[in-house]
Design an enzyme around this catalytic site. Structure first.
Site, PDB file in Angstrom:
ATOM      1  N   ASN A   9     -13.348 107.847  20.913  1.00 48.27           N
ATOM      2  CA  ASN A   9     -14.624 108.170  21.551  1.00 48.27           C
ATOM      3  C   ASN A   9     -15.577 107.011  21.271  1.00 48.27           C
ATOM      4  OD1 ASN A   9     -17.012 109.248  22.503  1.00 48.27           O
ATOM      5  ND2 ASN A   9     -17.166 110.851  20.959  1.00 48.27           N
ATOM      6  N   LYS A  11     -18.485 106.530  22.348  1.00 48.75           N
ATOM      7  CA  LYS A  11     -19.900 106.940  22.343  1.00 48.75           C
ATOM      8  C   LYS A  11     -20.727 105.926  23.146  1.00 48.75           C
ATOM      9  CE  LYS A  11     -19.115 109.573  18.159  1.00 48.75           C
ATOM     10  NZ  LYS A  11     -19.674 110.136  16.921  1.00 48.75           N
ATOM     11  N   HIS A  96     -19.046 118.008  22.543  1.00 45.05           N
ATOM     12  CA  HIS A  96     -19.192 117.227  21.312  1.00 45.05           C
ATOM     13  C   HIS A  96     -20.461 117.651  20.584  1.00 45.05           C
ATOM     14  CE1 HIS A  96     -19.697 113.811  18.599  1.00 45.05           C
ATOM     15  NE2 HIS A  96     -18.410 113.581  18.786  1.00 45.05           N
ATOM     16  N   GLU A  98     -22.727 116.085  19.184  1.00 43.92           N
ATOM     17  CA  GLU A  98     -23.933 115.329  19.556  1.00 43.92           C
ATOM     18  C   GLU A  98     -24.526 115.855  20.858  1.00 43.92           C
ATOM     19  OE1 GLU A  98     -22.117 111.459  17.265  1.00 43.92           O
ATOM     20  OE2 GLU A  98     -22.090 111.505  19.455  1.00 43.92           O
ATOM     21  N   GLU A 168     -14.119 119.210  14.812  1.00 47.97           N
ATOM     22  CA  GLU A 168     -14.938 118.189  14.166  1.00 47.97           C
ATOM     23  C   GLU A 168     -15.927 118.851  13.211  1.00 47.97           C
ATOM     24  OE1 GLU A 168     -15.285 114.483  16.937  1.00 47.97           O
ATOM     25  OE2 GLU A 168     -16.622 116.032  17.653  1.00 47.97           O
ATOM     26  N   GLY A 174     -19.541 110.421  11.167  1.00 55.06           N
ATOM     27  CA  GLY A 174     -20.410 109.272  10.946  1.00 55.06           C
ATOM     28  C   GLY A 174     -21.060 109.242   9.576  1.00 55.06           C
ATOM     29  N   SER A 214     -14.724 111.158  10.861  1.00 55.96           N
ATOM     30  CA  SER A 214     -14.487 110.029   9.955  1.00 55.96           C
ATOM     31  C   SER A 214     -13.008 109.839   9.613  1.00 55.96           C
ATOM     32  CB  SER A 214     -15.324 110.169   8.677  1.00 55.96           C
ATOM     33  OG  SER A 214     -16.698 110.172   8.989  1.00 55.96           O
TER      34      SER A 214
END
Length: 251
Positions: A9, A11, A96, A98, A168, A174, A214
């Site tokens: 991904n 991003k 996702h 985010e 996730e 991150g 991660s």
């Protein structure tokens, strides 16, 4: 038999020229390799058509990172599932953390996105996962189950069989923190059991469940060795072939 998948991904990274260069470099790296997983790159919208034309799509699948929850119309700035499919991309990342956190995507919105993605022949990589306080208050199983039920459990068995899930733990995206291999396996096994209760053992056993959070060259082998971890949705480590290839080779 479910597939092992390593999906990158990107991003909001890489301009068009940099993205094409990365896609070509990955394509070259894979050219004479026998790998035991499907490889997918999730690029920004502007890269999709160029990425499809820059790689051997039998070897590398291309994914959008999102699509609209509307079919078409006066929705300035949106990109429909049909538009994504028209580029030759075969996958779309949906839900996702985010997107949920920053753009307030609700289970209802995601339900529509999934339906439109499937209707246009795309494979959704559907993301689920808990934030840190949900993990620390022992609500992680409840949260993940509700995310799956709210957006996916109205699908027919035939349509659900086309879904890829990506677990996730949001606290590990991150941050440099990673769920332990045991924590990943525990959640993946729980997810598979949740699917079995709704759709039966065959569909549950054939659903690929990826780990995202991660994952890197150092921990991929241990994570992927778990019986219910079928690969990874990789963020930062997918932005360079030198970091991405060892994760692919962990299979």
């Amino acid at each position: 038999m479910r597939k092992n998948i390593v999906a990158g991904n990107w991003k909001m990274n890489k301009n068009l020229q940099e993205g094409v260069e990365l896609a070509i470099e990955l394509n070259e790296a894979l050219k004479n390799k026998v790998v035991n997983c499907d490889v997918v790159i999730g690029t920004p919208f502007i890269h999709l058509a160029s990425a499809v034309n820059s790689v051997d799509t039998n070897r590398i699948g291309v994914a959008a990172q999102n699509c609209a929850d509307k079919e078409s119309g006066a929705y300035t700035g949106e990109v429909s599932a049909a538009m994504v499919a028209s580029t030759g991309a075969k996958y779309v990342i949906l839900g996702h953390s985010e997107r949920r956190a920053y753009y307030h995507e609700t289970p209802e919105i995601l339900k529509e996105k999934v339906k439109l993605a499937l209707a246009n022949g795309l494979t959704p990589i559907f993301c689920i996962g808990e934030v840190l306080d949900e993990r620390e208050s022992d609500k992680h199983f409840e949260v993940v189950k509700s995310q799956i039920e709210a957006s996916l459990f109205e699908l027919s068995p035939e349509d659900f069989a086309r879904i890829v899930l990506a677990y996730e733990p949001v606290w590990a995206i991150g941050t440099g923190k990673t769920a332990t291999a045991d924590q990943a396996q525990e959640m993946h096994a729980f997810i598979r059991q949740t699917l079995a209760e709704k759709y039966g053992d065959e569909i549950a056993d054939n659903t690929s469940i990826l780990y995202g959070g991660s994952a890197n060259a150092g921990n991929a082998k241990e994570l992927f060795s778990n019986p219910d971890v079928d690969g990874g949705l990789i963020g930062g480590a997918s932005l360079g072939v030198d970091k991405f290839m060892p994760i692919i080779e962990a299979f």
